[in-house]
Scaffold this active site. Sequence first.
Site, PDB file in Angstrom:
ATOM      1  NE  ARG A  47      -2.966   3.767  -2.017  1.00 19.90           N
ATOM      2  CZ  ARG A  47      -3.023   4.449  -0.869  1.00 19.90           C
ATOM      3  NH1 ARG A  47      -4.063   4.302  -0.061  1.00 19.90           N
ATOM      4  NH2 ARG A  47      -2.043   5.236  -0.518  1.00 19.90           N
ATOM      5  CG  ASP A 107      -2.073   0.865   1.207  1.00 18.20           C
ATOM      6  OD1 ASP A 107      -2.220   1.596   0.210  1.00 18.20           O
ATOM      7  OD2 ASP A 107      -2.863   0.846   2.160  1.00 18.20           O
ATOM      8  CG  ASP A 151      -7.776   4.322   0.881  1.00 21.81           C
ATOM      9  OD1 ASP A 151      -7.675   3.085   0.740  1.00 21.81           O
ATOM     10  OD2 ASP A 151      -6.892   5.007   1.416  1.00 21.81           O
ATOM     11  CG  HIS A 208     -10.032  -2.903   3.111  1.00 20.45           C
ATOM     12  ND1 HIS A 208      -9.625  -3.333   4.362  1.00 20.45           N
ATOM     13  CD2 HIS A 208      -9.191  -1.894   2.782  1.00 20.45           C
ATOM     14  CE1 HIS A 208      -8.585  -2.600   4.744  1.00 20.45           C
ATOM     15  NE2 HIS A 208      -8.308  -1.716   3.810  1.00 20.45           N
TER      16      HIS A 208
END
Lengths: 951, 466
Positions: free
Chosen positions: A610, A551, A626, A684
């Site tokens: 990511r 990440d 996100d 998530h």
Amino acid sequence: MTCLRGRMVPVLVVWLALCLSGTWAVDRSNFKTCDQSSFCKRQRALKPGESPYRALLETMELTNTRLTLQLINDNNKVRLLLELYRLQGNMTRVKINELKPLKPRYEVPDVLVREPPTEPLSVLSQDENGVVLSLGVESQRVIVSAQPFRLDIVEGHNVLMSLNSRGLLAFEHLRMRKDTFSYKVTSTVASLWDNIKRVFSSQAEPEAENKEEADTAHQAETTKEEEEKVEEGMWEETFKSHSDSKPNGPSAVSLDFSLPGVEHVYGIPEHADTLRLKTTDNGDPYRLYNLDVFQYELYNPMALYGAVPVMLAHNTQRTTGIFWLNAAETWVDISSNTAGKTVFGKMLDYVQGSSETPQTDVRWISESGIIDVFIMLGPTPKDIFSQYASLTGTQSFPPLSSLGYHQCRWNYNDQEDVRSVDAGFDEHDIPYDFIWLDIEHTDGKRYFTWDPHKFASPKDMLQGLKDKKRNMVAIVDPHIKVDSNYKIHNEIRSRGFYVKNKDGGDYEGWCWPGNAGYPDFTQPDMRAWWASMFSYDQYEGSMDNLYTWNDMNEPSVFNGPEVTMHKDAVHGSWEHRDVHNLYGLYVHRATMEGLIQRSGGVERPFVLTRAFFAGSQRYGAVWTGDNAAEWDHLKISIPMCLSLGLVGISFCGADVGGFFKSPSPELLVRWYQTGAYQPFFRAHAHLDTPRREPWLFGPENTALIREVIRQRYTFLPYWYQLFYHAYRTGEPVMRALWVEYPQDPATFAVDDEFLIGRDLLVHPVTEEGARGVTAFLPGKEEVWFDIHTFQKHNGAQNLYIPVTMSSIPVFQRGGSIIPRKLRVRRSSACMEHDPYTLFVALNTRRTAEGELYIDDGHTFNFDNKEFIHRRLFFSNNVLSSVNVAPEAQFTTKSWIERVVILGASKPRKVTLITADGHKSQLDFDFDASVSVLTIRKPSMNAGEDWSMALQ
Amino acid sequence: MFWYLLLLWGGISAVEVQRPRGVPLSKRPFYEENKPFTCLDGSRTIPFDRINDDYCDCQDGSDEPGTAACPNGNFHCTNAGFRPTFIPSSHVNDGICDCCDATDEYNSGAECQNTCRELWRKEKESMQKLAEIAKEGFLLKQQLIQEAKRGLEEKQTKLGEVQNSKKDLETNVEALRTAKEAAEQPEKEAKERHLKELLGGVDKVNTAAFETIWSKIREKYVSEVRTQTPSSNTDGPAPVETPQEEVREPVSDNDSEPYPDDDIPEEEDEDEDEDEDEDMDDGDYKVTGFDYILECLPIFTKSLFSSAAQKARNEFEEAERALREVDDQIRNLEKEISFDFGPSSEFAYLYSQCYELTTGEYVYRLCPFNRVSQKPKYGGSETNLGTWGKWAGPEGNVYSVMKYEQGTGCWQGPNRSTTVKLTCGKETVVTSTSEPSRCEYLMEFTSPAVCQEAPDLEVSDIHEEL
């Protein structure tokens, strides 16, 4: 996982508070607009139709594989070198660099899988106005026009693509800084000289020009900067409180492309926007600059976590592609004459002398590096995929288990928590393959370590999962806590592996652990060392069922400009500016190599990233970062993953349920129903949200979620086979409709539904309180079967489907055969030896075909021909399985337990003929109400030859 | 039945003869050998050889009790020596040992050991332990119930007494009020005179402001005269009795008053402070007026705050305070008497107690029926994890879970809350705390008050006799 993580070191809290401002939307002021990015502003201010570039045809050199030609900027006399290659597979590569740059300019390494093989170029004709080159196939030619410089790629009478047709080629050459004292002296003299010269040349232009050309070599040194104005932001730039020292000065590159006949362009992820790209005339260009954007907004061109500078252009005749190989900050402008004809008519008239044909014009602007562009000429979408795959590689073939369901949360608190969530899945009879640990599992955000209290015996935990044939993913981020008691930090520091700041010290920034260093993943020896950290003896507590998640690898720097690294940070001999968009790819790559090496090259890795770039598909999976628990975020997951699929990245998913905020049970269920039909299927949640394991929303919702996860598992053989196919060909697993129906304009902008492979059509329910959806069933010749009811529907129609909470509109294409495993178990590995059910959906010609791919599911042995690959086809009332990889060897315990034929008529008898010629009668059921024939227990091994006759 | 189980014990082959794999004894009659089988849901009838032939024919899965063929089937583990159980068909031959007799993995290559005896031994041990605990706990609970009953009676008696004494106090207060007013008459006159003389008449000043100032003057001059009232903490209602001293570890909290009113006095104090502040700040005019009065106040006036009036006032205020305290007492008693301490008031003993648990980082403190808090071990302020909300167990077992709500708010999140799960134990202890979801805490708490009558140790469904 962006900046809003609750438990922060105190200093960060202040920063976070600033970053938050209490609303659920991105704080746009944290990120640059084009106007705030000086090169973008400068470049965008250029007017079309005033190109100062001229091709110096006499400098043309043509070898068998390459044409070179100098270009001159008539304003400043700086010369560029154009290289043109005809590549194998119907591609053309155009490279433009300074002929004699002050210092080398960055050329992106490690993205192309190899130096692309070339094919011969030949000159068809040449005069003082230009050169015509043959591209060999189908009367394709490249026309090089000298003044102004311009390239046109034509086929017959059709222009496929033009470069610099609007004259927006711009190449900011490297230069000495003007505002130093010594420079001022020379430049004053020089400009005096220039003025004198200009007086004369205006009177006798042709002569002057000839003269210039003759002795440019001498004059270039003294005259080339004369026309340059020093504009604000060229040598230094500030954004908010951050200053960018820009020691190399302006270095941007830009080029425009015209696409006659094109109204639809796609690609250039990652943006939270529609599948079909929009024109950018009334706002900012699409931006490609890997950024950790907190609570990103939808439907805008802002940059996100990853960047793939590849655009596809499509019309009913042809698909083409542009791959702009540049890793610096990049902006892409799109305009179209059909989007606002009155505005663009004038410009278009200039380009084409007519405004009749629709046309899309795009323009790429990058902050540094060179122009290195690959023009992929298709002509079909699948040709584009294979052309692009030949350049940057294909999707890595993931372990089968990673196509199952992933249960993630920031954070599972401790080993007991992991144990009880694992047990919860069994208790509720829901399958899953991976449970994930976010940053809190570490000892103080020191990656490769475990919290000594909460995760005191990670191997016991991993063994517990392994006993159930399940796996775990633990996060490893690239920011390394600056702590002299931390082995990883000490090693990186002592080996000099950290990225340096502009003054030569180790670059440091704030991230989860507080003060952190950033390893320089652009260095091969750094990557090799990093990879070695994943070996079982180095990564304490790790086992073979522990995989990795990278990440924050944009890289995210909480206190950096735009939450990322300063552009004047230094990677070896390059600035961060040059390599920015590559950083995440390198982190992903090094981690993946680590996982391969720890097993001695035997086991396939699984690494989620990511940040990404062109080529990231070779290293694993990506997710859309996100997102939030909102219906619009559920909707956008479709175009976001479709766009990634178009540029080679097939293993894509969005956080199921939404990362920020809390989903209503309805949204959560709908998200599971959507995610179950997307490639990477992971739930998530943010640390601050209430728990949301599938069984926490009452028995009804638990049952709905259980059902859809189980559906996912029944389709695993199909997903696996598609990923094998993606690995072989580069074709996307999750596909935009237009890819399969390229001649049907009705499909071109569809992004509320999608195909999985070519045989499953999914129209998820993404509206709150929906009572029905209208799905577009493509294909005039097609029929589609509802996979739940087996109802048959004709193609080329908008079908209204009433829905309840249990409905997931999914259709199997008539003409396809999909192998499924209906015995759903705790995890994919538990289903390894289970039998297959073949779903044969007949088309109007009463034929169907499909594939069956089987291997061990987790090693690289498939590369050594250890697999089964069979073609299944149904025609003339006979269903057969034939080996399409006779050279491959693999045995399976799996057998065929059932054949379901959709759209069948009732046979008198069904006869199975096995490989040895043995014939036997099979029992069957026929459901006349939906014309479904179910053949009972043929029982042959899935790896064998057989056929089955319906009489 | 005994002979049959013996056969079972003899080996799996014996089982095969007796009934199809995975069928429980109770369902055996439905699977008659060599006769057509009707799916248990009645949906269809199939030949007997299709039972357990690894293909799902019945929608209810009843034709494949011993294979994984049906998605919704169940496999019966006989588990001789332990407790028989059903597992989902999907667990049959999946390579993972589920049945302790290993019968679920007959064709997967998994090497499963028969662990039934061992499990039984362990379970027996732990059941015995639990039973012992439950037995002792249940005895303790009876004592708790008795004590709660006694405590309740005492409180009711006390309440009666206090209510009686309240009447006397009320009479007393009235008498003293009359005396006070009489004694204050000279003072009142002086005040009116001053108002006229010093400030030139009532109509020119804000009388309310004057009243405020006047009372301040009085306070200023009288403060020395006034006697100190006894502090409330020695005068409050009697501490609750603490039965069963040996079974719990109350946190030393000697000066604590009965709650839930514990917090309220503090808040009231704060409120009063605020009120005073407001009065003081009413305007500049009054403040300057006050100074003016102080300057001009003739010395003789002081004498007007006569000791006689003051004495009457003090006596009256004293009586009023006593009445208020009695009211408080009555309220507290009534509250405690009516509080839901469980079906037999067995949880009453927890009232006014606190229990702590120290973890790596924090000290957690549970004060039942009051609040839950968390304090960093190494300094830092206490965080309220919730104040008493309600009993929140599932229906039929409401008193197994306590809910504490509305604790300190979380940053960008909800208010903290705590769920306390009660289990039977001889001692009253917090055994664990966790935070399964952000700001939602879970506490495990043992107490004899939740112990049920000791279950019969001979667990009927375990084949111990084998």
